[in-house]
Design a protein around this motif. Structure first.
Motif, PDB file in Angstrom:
ATOM      1  N   ALA A   3       0.825  -1.213   0.000  1.00  0.00           N
ATOM      2  CA  ALA A   3       0.000   0.000   0.000  1.00  0.00           C
ATOM      3  C   ALA A   3       0.852   1.252   0.000  1.00  0.00           C
ATOM      4  O   ALA A   3       0.591   2.208  -0.742  1.00  0.00           O
ATOM      5  CB  ALA A   3      -0.943  -0.009   1.204  1.00  0.00           C
ATOM      6  N   ARG A   4       1.880   1.268   0.818  1.00  0.00           N
ATOM      7  CA  ARG A   4       2.738   2.447   0.889  1.00  0.00           C
ATOM      8  C   ARG A   4       3.566   2.615  -0.384  1.00  0.00           C
ATOM      9  O   ARG A   4       3.807   3.740  -0.837  1.00  0.00           O
ATOM     10  CB  ARG A   4       3.655   2.354   2.112  1.00  0.00           C
ATOM     11  CG  ARG A   4       2.904   2.477   3.434  1.00  0.00           C
ATOM     12  CD  ARG A   4       2.327   3.887   3.592  1.00  0.00           C
ATOM     13  NE  ARG A   4       1.360   3.933   4.692  1.00  0.00           N
ATOM     14  CZ  ARG A   4       0.058   3.871   4.554  1.00  0.00           C
ATOM     15  NH1 ARG A   4      -0.478   3.762   3.331  1.00  0.00           N
ATOM     16  NH2 ARG A   4      -0.753   3.935   5.595  1.00  0.00           N
ATOM     17  N   ALA A   5       3.994   1.508  -0.970  1.00  0.00           N
ATOM     18  CA  ALA A   5       4.792   1.593  -2.200  1.00  0.00           C
ATOM     19  C   ALA A   5       3.997   2.199  -3.343  1.00  0.00           C
ATOM     20  O   ALA A   5       4.568   2.861  -4.220  1.00  0.00           O
ATOM     21  CB  ALA A   5       5.302   0.202  -2.588  1.00  0.00           C
ATOM     22  N   HIS A   6       2.664   2.018  -3.313  1.00  0.00           N
ATOM     23  CA  HIS A   6       1.849   2.452  -4.451  1.00  0.00           C
ATOM     24  C   HIS A   6       0.825   3.523  -4.080  1.00  0.00           C
ATOM     25  O   HIS A   6      -0.042   3.859  -4.892  1.00  0.00           O
ATOM     26  CB  HIS A   6       1.176   1.235  -5.081  1.00  0.00           C
ATOM     27  CG  HIS A   6       2.156   0.200  -5.547  1.00  0.00           C
ATOM     28  ND1 HIS A   6       3.011   0.420  -6.613  1.00  0.00           N
ATOM     29  CD2 HIS A   6       2.473  -1.021  -5.058  1.00  0.00           C
ATOM     30  CE1 HIS A   6       3.779  -0.647  -6.775  1.00  0.00           C
ATOM     31  NE2 HIS A   6       3.485  -1.521  -5.855  1.00  0.00           N
ATOM     32  N   GLY A   7       0.928   4.063  -2.857  1.00  0.00           N
ATOM     33  CA  GLY A   7       0.142   5.238  -2.505  1.00  0.00           C
ATOM     34  C   GLY A   7      -1.334   5.017  -2.315  1.00  0.00           C
ATOM     35  O   GLY A   7      -2.145   5.889  -2.663  1.00  0.00           O
ATOM     36  N   ILE A   8      -1.724   3.860  -1.769  1.00  0.00           N
ATOM     37  CA  ILE A   8      -3.143   3.623  -1.513  1.00  0.00           C
ATOM     38  C   ILE A   8      -3.384   3.543  -0.003  1.00  0.00           C
ATOM     39  O   ILE A   8      -2.456   3.427   0.794  1.00  0.00           O
ATOM     40  CB  ILE A   8      -3.660   2.345  -2.208  1.00  0.00           C
ATOM     41  CG1 ILE A   8      -2.997   1.091  -1.622  1.00  0.00           C
ATOM     42  CG2 ILE A   8      -3.434   2.438  -3.717  1.00  0.00           C
ATOM     43  CD1 ILE A   8      -3.594  -0.206  -2.152  1.00  0.00           C
ATOM     44  N   VAL A   9      -4.644   3.602   0.388  1.00  0.00           N
ATOM     45  CA  VAL A   9      -5.033   3.566   1.795  1.00  0.00           C
ATOM     46  C   VAL A   9      -4.883   2.142   2.336  1.00  0.00           C
ATOM     47  O   VAL A   9      -5.131   1.163   1.614  1.00  0.00           O
ATOM     48  CB  VAL A   9      -6.489   4.048   1.954  1.00  0.00           C
ATOM     49  CG1 VAL A   9      -6.958   3.928   3.394  1.00  0.00           C
ATOM     50  CG2 VAL A   9      -6.627   5.478   1.448  1.00  0.00           C
ATOM     51  N   ALA A  10      -4.490   2.022   3.609  1.00  0.00           N
ATOM     52  CA  ALA A  10      -4.370   0.713   4.261  1.00  0.00           C
ATOM     53  C   ALA A  10      -5.114   0.756   5.591  1.00  0.00           C
ATOM     54  O   ALA A  10      -4.769   1.550   6.466  1.00  0.00           O
ATOM     55  CB  ALA A  10      -2.908   0.359   4.485  1.00  0.00           C
TER      56      ALA A  10
END
Length: 286
Positions: free
Chosen positions: A175-182
């Motif tokens: 999620a952090r590598a691709h900028g999405i919410v977790a």
């Protein structure tokens, strides 16, 4: 508010079959709502729940809360009709259970254009494919399905969630590598506030944006734990001020309370202040 900038501290599941719960959701201080057509709805109630939810969403009144619908899997007899019924309702995201492949995301995205696709991460194969799933152009977020993961991994539930840390971290990394919410998984003992706060703190410290919740009584704890504290806000301001002063004096680092402050700390400080400001904005209109 931009979904990437907005808070997701508290993400509450609401059974789509319960009219009173749908109405109450309009007043709850949750940052986001997951209207559940899957696990929370018995097979014989699914059609009526779908119609009830579609009508409630079209009626509106949910304010700034981010609205997510968890549909049934597209390989079930209900999934396709769920998606069709949600078109044009104002739902901002469709949450698909047990996502394991990008083909599943393609199918959901094709069925409901213009709406974000979110993925339940609740199987070993899904966790192993987290990086590929997070790269999908329609994906806006991951929601951890920790109860299903415990079942699938055949591990034992523990207060420290040690058996789940690898799965949680792998999905968070993607999620952090691709900028999405977790979003972290649920805490089942909804009357145990001390345990909830401890698990929220663990999820926050791992890096999750917020906690999925099963009861309105859990909202306050999640909102508090996943928000920056006043001490963190003040320290962020001091870091920025000290670093700006150091730069004006031709230096690349500053010192605050005996600790080095570099540019990477300023990035974190600005993120903290931005999150605090977004929370204040959200709470001003709820």
């Amino acid at each position: 508010m931009d979904p990437r900038a907005r808070p997701f501290r508290s993400v509450l599941y609401i059974p789509a079959s319960k009219a009173r719960a749908l109405d109450k959701a309009r007043t709850l201080p949750a940052d986001a709502i997951i209207f559940d057509l899957e696990d929370a709805v018995a097979p014989e109630e699914k059609r009526a729940a779908r119609d009830l939810l579609a009508a409630a969403l079209r009626e509106g009144g949910f304010g700034p809360r981010f609205l997510i619908v968890r549909v049934n899997g597209l390989d079930t007899e209900w999934g396709a009709d769920d998606v069709t019924a949600m078109r044009g309702t104002g739902a901002q995201a469709m949450l698909l259970p047990k996502v394991e492949t990008t083909a599943q995301l393609d199918a959901l995205g094709d069925a409901i254009p213009g709406v974000e696709v979110w993925a339940m991460m609740e199987t070993p194969r899904g966790v192993l494919n987290a990086d590929a799933l997070a790269t999908h152009p329609r994906v806006g977020g991951f929601v951890m399905g920790t109860n299903d993961l415990i079942k699938e991994l055949r591990c034992r539930p523990r207060a420290d969630r040690l058996p789940l840390v690898t799965s949680l971290s792998q999905c968070l990394l993607a999620a952090r590598a691709h900028g999405i919410v977790a979003i972290d998984g649920v805490y089942n003992a909804f009357q145990d506030e001390e345990g909830l706060r401890a698990e929220c703190a663990q999820g926050r410290d791992l890096g999750f944006d917020g906690k999925s919740l099963i009861h309105p009584g859990q909202i306050a704890a999640a909102n508090a734990v996943f928000a920056p504290t006043m001490a963190e806000i003040e320290l962020s301001r001091r870091h920025i001020a000290a670093f700006d002063e150091a730069r004006r004096n031709g230096m690349g680092i500053a010192v605050v309370d005996g600790r080095i402050v570099e540019n990477l700390h300023i990035v974190t400080a600005r993120q903290t202040l931005a999150k605090a400001a977004a929370i204040a904005q959200l709470e001003a209109v709820t």
